[in-house]
Write a protein that holds these residues in place. Structure first.
Motif, PDB file in Angstrom:
ATOM      1  N   ALA A  81       1.142  18.012  -4.417  1.00  0.00           N
ATOM      2  CA  ALA A  81      -0.115  17.203  -4.334  1.00  0.00           C
ATOM      3  C   ALA A  81       0.329  15.662  -4.822  1.00  0.00           C
ATOM      4  O   ALA A  81       1.040  15.121  -5.381  1.00  0.00           O
ATOM      5  N   GLU A  82      -0.882  15.459  -4.817  1.00  0.00           N
ATOM      6  CA  GLU A  82      -0.965  13.914  -5.314  1.00  0.00           C
ATOM      7  C   GLU A  82      -0.635  12.982  -6.650  1.00  0.00           C
ATOM      8  O   GLU A  82      -0.668  13.891  -7.621  1.00  0.00           O
ATOM      9  N   ILE A  83      -0.030  12.475  -6.877  1.00  0.00           N
ATOM     10  CA  ILE A  83       1.109  12.190  -8.324  1.00  0.00           C
ATOM     11  C   ILE A  83       0.476  10.049  -8.538  1.00  0.00           C
ATOM     12  O   ILE A  83       0.873   9.371  -7.536  1.00  0.00           O
ATOM     13  N   ALA A  92       4.377  19.269  -8.762  1.00  0.00           N
ATOM     14  CA  ALA A  92       3.025  18.493  -8.314  1.00  0.00           C
ATOM     15  C   ALA A  92       3.306  18.601  -7.140  1.00  0.00           C
ATOM     16  O   ALA A  92       3.103  18.490  -5.744  1.00  0.00           O
ATOM     17  N   ARG A  93       4.629  17.136  -7.210  1.00  0.00           N
ATOM     18  CA  ARG A  93       5.529  17.118  -6.588  1.00  0.00           C
ATOM     19  C   ARG A  93       6.535  18.195  -5.436  1.00  0.00           C
ATOM     20  O   ARG A  93       6.135  17.992  -4.001  1.00  0.00           O
ATOM     21  N   ARG A  94       6.521  19.350  -5.873  1.00  0.00           N
ATOM     22  CA  ARG A  94       6.743  20.674  -5.277  1.00  0.00           C
ATOM     23  C   ARG A  94       5.689  21.182  -3.781  1.00  0.00           C
ATOM     24  O   ARG A  94       6.264  21.580  -2.683  1.00  0.00           O
ATOM     25  N   SER A  95       4.595  20.991  -4.675  1.00  0.00           N
ATOM     26  CA  SER A  95       4.187  21.154  -3.894  1.00  0.00           C
ATOM     27  C   SER A  95       3.258  20.908  -2.999  1.00  0.00           C
ATOM     28  O   SER A  95       2.202  20.835  -2.549  1.00  0.00           O
TER      29      SER A  95
END
Length: 139
Positions: A37-39, A32-35
């Protein structure tokens, strides 16, 4: 067979949405970090602390403070420590040699002979067998 026709619409099969546990998985978070996206990160209230264990001790300490009874461990009686020492000296053994013979640490023998040990029937029976004397039941 004129009334039958083929249905050629595409059928799309997808994986299920990831479960909550899978979303917390390290691989999923990194992906998710790579893409981009909000974490969301949330700190648990007692995370990394031992507050849960120490919060109940206040009740126990208050009970102990209120308790007027004198609580102390049973110590080795003076007759027992004298008879252990006498039997050991009669056999010309050091505390370390006696401890080795009964498979205990020399510190155990020191504690028994000084009267600081909490009596353990197994150790006393080992001492009786090794020294060849009766240490219990002489009252």
């Amino acid at each position: 067979m004129a009334g039958m026709s083929q249905d050629w619409e595409p059928v799309v099969m997808r994986k299920r949405a990831p479960t909550a546990a899978a979303r917390k998985d390290e691989k999923a978070v990194n992906a998710a970090r790579r893409s981009g996206a909000e974490i969301e990160t949330v700190r648990k209230s007692n995370a990394g602390t031992n507050k849960a264990a120490s919060s109940s001790t206040t009740l126990n300490t208050r009970k102990l403070d209120e308790d007027s009874e004198n609580l102390a461990h049973e110590k080795v009686p003076s007759e027992l420590k004298k008879s252990i020492m006498q039997a050991r000296l009669d056999k010309k053994l050091t505390q370390a040699q006696l401890a080795q013979m009964i498979n205990e640490k020399p510190q155990i023998i020191q504690e028994y002979e000084s009267g600081k040990a909490i009596p353990n029937q197994q150790i006393i029976s080992k001492l009786e067998r090794t020294l060849g004397v009766k240490l219990r039941g002489k009252k």
